[in-house]
Write a protein that holds these residues in place. Structure first.
Motif, PDB file in Angstrom:
ATOM      1  N   LEU A   6       7.258  16.516   8.064  1.00 61.67           N
ATOM      2  CA  LEU A   6       6.203  15.504   8.017  1.00 61.67           C
ATOM      3  C   LEU A   6       5.153  15.892   6.973  1.00 61.67           C
ATOM      4  CD1 LEU A   6       5.160  12.876   9.379  1.00 61.67           C
ATOM      5  CD2 LEU A   6       3.834  14.355  10.888  1.00 61.67           C
ATOM      6  N   ALA A   7       4.781  17.160   6.930  1.00 61.73           N
ATOM      7  CA  ALA A   7       3.806  17.633   5.942  1.00 61.73           C
ATOM      8  C   ALA A   7       4.320  17.399   4.524  1.00 61.73           C
ATOM      9  CB  ALA A   7       3.502  19.112   6.166  1.00 61.73           C
ATOM     10  N   GLU A   8       5.578  17.706   4.314  1.00 60.93           N
ATOM     11  CA  GLU A   8       6.168  17.505   2.986  1.00 60.93           C
ATOM     12  C   GLU A   8       6.198  16.024   2.615  1.00 60.93           C
ATOM     13  OE1 GLU A   8      10.284  18.377   0.502  1.00 60.93           O
ATOM     14  OE2 GLU A   8      10.041  19.238   2.496  1.00 60.93           O
ATOM     15  N   LYS A   9       6.591  15.191   3.565  1.00 60.03           N
ATOM     16  CA  LYS A   9       6.659  13.749   3.317  1.00 60.03           C
ATOM     17  C   LYS A   9       5.267  13.196   3.000  1.00 60.03           C
ATOM     18  CE  LYS A   9       9.525  11.215   5.596  1.00 60.03           C
ATOM     19  NZ  LYS A   9      10.239  10.405   6.609  1.00 60.03           N
ATOM     20  N   PHE A  10       4.259  13.647   3.762  1.00 57.37           N
ATOM     21  CA  PHE A  10       2.893  13.189   3.529  1.00 57.37           C
ATOM     22  C   PHE A  10       2.410  13.618   2.143  1.00 57.37           C
ATOM     23  CE2 PHE A  10      -1.667  14.143   3.595  1.00 57.37           C
ATOM     24  CZ  PHE A  10      -2.158  12.849   3.775  1.00 57.37           C
ATOM     25  N   GLN A  11       2.632  14.881   1.807  1.00 60.15           N
ATOM     26  CA  GLN A  11       2.185  15.379   0.507  1.00 60.15           C
ATOM     27  C   GLN A  11       2.891  14.650  -0.635  1.00 60.15           C
ATOM     28  OE1 GLN A  11       1.985  19.729   0.413  1.00 60.15           O
ATOM     29  NE2 GLN A  11       1.545  19.674   2.601  1.00 60.15           N
ATOM     30  N   ASN A  12       4.168  14.371  -0.479  1.00 67.85           N
ATOM     31  CA  ASN A  12       4.903  13.620  -1.502  1.00 67.85           C
ATOM     32  C   ASN A  12       4.350  12.207  -1.641  1.00 67.85           C
ATOM     33  OD1 ASN A  12       6.588  15.736  -2.173  1.00 67.85           O
ATOM     34  ND2 ASN A  12       8.216  15.084  -0.801  1.00 67.85           N
ATOM     35  N   LEU A  13       3.948  11.609  -0.531  1.00 70.79           N
ATOM     36  CA  LEU A  13       3.400  10.257  -0.570  1.00 70.79           C
ATOM     37  C   LEU A  13       2.082  10.215  -1.325  1.00 70.79           C
ATOM     38  CD1 LEU A  13       3.671   7.278   0.527  1.00 70.79           C
ATOM     39  CD2 LEU A  13       2.129   8.028   2.333  1.00 70.79           C
ATOM     40  N   VAL A  14       1.151  11.102  -0.992  1.00 71.86           N
ATOM     41  CA  VAL A  14      -0.176  11.040  -1.619  1.00 71.86           C
ATOM     42  C   VAL A  14      -0.190  11.560  -3.052  1.00 71.86           C
ATOM     43  CG1 VAL A  14      -1.432  11.039   0.566  1.00 71.86           C
ATOM     44  CG2 VAL A  14      -1.049  13.200  -0.620  1.00 71.86           C
ATOM     45  N   THR A  15       0.788  12.389  -3.411  1.00 76.87           N
ATOM     46  CA  THR A  15       0.844  12.876  -4.798  1.00 76.87           C
ATOM     47  C   THR A  15       1.638  11.938  -5.694  1.00 76.87           C
ATOM     48  OG1 THR A  15       2.820  14.206  -4.390  1.00 76.87           O
ATOM     49  CG2 THR A  15       0.657  15.298  -4.127  1.00 76.87           C
ATOM     50  N   GLY A  16       2.378  11.019  -5.081  1.00 77.37           N
ATOM     51  CA  GLY A  16       3.202  10.107  -5.862  1.00 77.37           C
ATOM     52  C   GLY A  16       4.574  10.669  -6.164  1.00 77.37           C
ATOM     53  N   ALA A  17       4.912  11.812  -5.569  1.00 75.86           N
ATOM     54  CA  ALA A  17       6.211  12.435  -5.814  1.00 75.86           C
ATOM     55  C   ALA A  17       7.351  11.605  -5.240  1.00 75.86           C
ATOM     56  CB  ALA A  17       6.251  13.848  -5.236  1.00 75.86           C
ATOM     57  N   SER A  18       7.046  10.776  -4.240  1.00 82.00           N
ATOM     58  CA  SER A  18       8.078   9.900  -3.681  1.00 82.00           C
ATOM     59  C   SER A  18       7.417   8.677  -3.066  1.00 82.00           C
ATOM     60  CB  SER A  18       8.911  10.630  -2.628  1.00 82.00           C
ATOM     61  OG  SER A  18       8.127  10.908  -1.492  1.00 82.00           O
ATOM     62  N   ILE A  47      -2.431   6.772   1.186  1.00 84.99           N
ATOM     63  CA  ILE A  47      -1.748   6.600  -0.096  1.00 84.99           C
ATOM     64  C   ILE A  47      -2.745   6.227  -1.191  1.00 84.99           C
ATOM     65  CG2 ILE A  47      -1.189   4.148   0.179  1.00 84.99           C
ATOM     66  CD1 ILE A  47       1.542   4.786  -1.119  1.00 84.99           C
ATOM     67  N   GLY A  48      -3.861   5.650  -0.793  1.00 90.50           N
ATOM     68  CA  GLY A  48      -4.893   5.250  -1.750  1.00 90.50           C
ATOM     69  C   GLY A  48      -5.458   6.397  -2.559  1.00 90.50           C
ATOM     70  N   VAL A  49      -5.342   7.630  -2.072  1.00 89.35           N
ATOM     71  CA  VAL A  49      -5.871   8.764  -2.838  1.00 89.35           C
ATOM     72  C   VAL A  49      -5.086   9.002  -4.118  1.00 89.35           C
ATOM     73  CG1 VAL A  49      -6.864   9.887  -0.807  1.00 89.35           C
ATOM     74  CG2 VAL A  49      -4.640  10.617  -1.622  1.00 89.35           C
ATOM     75  N   ARG A  50      -3.906   8.435  -4.208  1.00 91.91           N
ATOM     76  CA  ARG A  50      -3.120   8.544  -5.448  1.00 91.91           C
ATOM     77  C   ARG A  50      -3.923   8.059  -6.652  1.00 91.91           C
ATOM     78  NH1 ARG A  50       2.840   5.908  -4.797  1.00 91.91           N
ATOM     79  NH2 ARG A  50       3.730   7.470  -3.418  1.00 91.91           N
ATOM     80  N   LYS A  51      -4.741   7.060  -6.424  1.00 92.46           N
ATOM     81  CA  LYS A  51      -5.541   6.475  -7.502  1.00 92.46           C
ATOM     82  C   LYS A  51      -6.625   7.434  -7.979  1.00 92.46           C
ATOM     83  CE  LYS A  51      -5.128   1.801  -5.650  1.00 92.46           C
ATOM     84  NZ  LYS A  51      -5.889   0.683  -5.078  1.00 92.46           N
ATOM     85  N   PHE A  52      -6.912   8.443  -7.180  1.00 93.41           N
ATOM     86  CA  PHE A  52      -7.990   9.374  -7.481  1.00 93.41           C
ATOM     87  C   PHE A  52      -7.452  10.802  -7.386  1.00 93.41           C
ATOM     88  CE2 PHE A  52      -9.526   5.612  -5.282  1.00 93.41           C
ATOM     89  CZ  PHE A  52     -10.389   5.081  -6.237  1.00 93.41           C
ATOM     90  N   PRO A  53      -6.838  11.297  -8.447  1.00 96.51           N
ATOM     91  CA  PRO A  53      -6.194  12.618  -8.399  1.00 96.51           C
ATOM     92  C   PRO A  53      -7.094  13.737  -7.873  1.00 96.51           C
ATOM     93  CG  PRO A  53      -5.653  11.501 -10.442  1.00 96.51           C
ATOM     94  CD  PRO A  53      -6.685  10.652  -9.751  1.00 96.51           C
ATOM     95  N   GLN A  54      -8.370  13.667  -8.116  1.00 92.66           N
ATOM     96  CA  GLN A  54      -9.268  14.706  -7.619  1.00 92.66           C
ATOM     97  C   GLN A  54      -9.386  14.677  -6.097  1.00 92.66           C
ATOM     98  OE1 GLN A  54     -10.112  11.992  -9.300  1.00 92.66           O
ATOM     99  NE2 GLN A  54     -12.046  11.155  -8.596  1.00 92.66           N
ATOM    100  N   ARG A  55      -8.976  13.582  -5.446  1.00 90.63           N
ATOM    101  CA  ARG A  55      -9.051  13.460  -3.993  1.00 90.63           C
ATOM    102  C   ARG A  55      -7.752  13.855  -3.295  1.00 90.63           C
ATOM    103  NH1 ARG A  55     -13.689  13.439  -1.947  1.00 90.63           N
ATOM    104  NH2 ARG A  55     -14.108  11.427  -1.092  1.00 90.63           N
ATOM    105  N   VAL A  56      -6.686  14.018  -4.050  1.00 89.45           N
ATOM    106  CA  VAL A  56      -5.407  14.410  -3.458  1.00 89.45           C
ATOM    107  C   VAL A  56      -5.550  15.751  -2.745  1.00 89.45           C
ATOM    108  CG1 VAL A  56      -3.034  15.110  -3.985  1.00 89.45           C
ATOM    109  CG2 VAL A  56      -3.980  13.037  -5.015  1.00 89.45           C
ATOM    110  N   LYS A  57      -6.246  16.685  -3.362  1.00 85.08           N
ATOM    111  CA  LYS A  57      -6.464  17.997  -2.743  1.00 85.08           C
ATOM    112  C   LYS A  57      -7.206  17.850  -1.413  1.00 85.08           C
ATOM    113  CE  LYS A  57      -6.941  22.588  -2.844  1.00 85.08           C
ATOM    114  NZ  LYS A  57      -5.948  23.587  -2.969  1.00 85.08           N
TER     115      LYS A  57
END
Length: 155
Positions: free
Chosen positions: A102-114, A130-140
């Motif tokens: 689940l952690a991997e799936k979530f991280q892939n979703l917000v980073t845009g990896a999948s 998923i909206g944080v994808r638009k703001f790369p500084q917020r992905v962390k």
């Protein structure tokens, strides 16, 4: 809850929902506080923005692979606090392997990896992040608690 964009599902409505869920979890975080009998405690810190979150996990006494409880403490932005709050709800009663996936799936979703399949309901409300994808500084901010969880699962 699965969030799907349909022809009648406007971007404005999605953004309002996104804001409502994020604000609700950041203002009223679930499972916030110390977990005195935690089996694993991991701190995650982002000195660039000031987010600091500690994730605690208690494994089931009979099945050490299953998460019985999860909690967190810390200070951070709304995204970080909401992500940590939702994390504690999603991992309870899951095995280490399920929580890790689940952690991997979530991280892939917000980073845009999948992308998430419309039929996949495993992330539930986490999809609003998923909206944080638009703001790369917020992905962390969104992934910090999940990185702490992954480390806790290894203990």
């Amino acid at each position: 809850m699965l969030l799907r964009k349909s022809p009648t599902f406007s971007t404005v409505h999605f953004e309002e929902l996104y804001q409502d869920i994020i604000l609700d979890h950041s203002r009223r975080p679930r499972n916030y506080g110390e977990l005195p009998d935690a089996d694993a405690t991991v701190n995650g810190n982002n000195p660039m923005c000031g987010d600091d979150v500690t994730v605690q996990v208690k494994f089931d006494a009979a099945d050490r692979q299953k998460i019985a409880k999860a909690a967190f403490t810390g200070n951070g932005c709304s995204i970080c606090m909401a992500s940590a709050s939702m994390l504690t709800l999603k991992v309870k009663n899951r095995t280490r392997a399920e929580a890790g996936a689940l952690a991997e799936k979530f991280q892939n979703l917000v980073t845009g990896a999948s992308e998430l399949s419309p039929e996949d309901e495993s992330l539930g409300d986490l999809q609003v992040l998923i909206g944080v994808r638009k703001f790369p500084q917020r992905v962390k901010c969104a992934t910090l608690p999940w990185h702490a969880l992954e480390e806790a699962l290894e203990k």
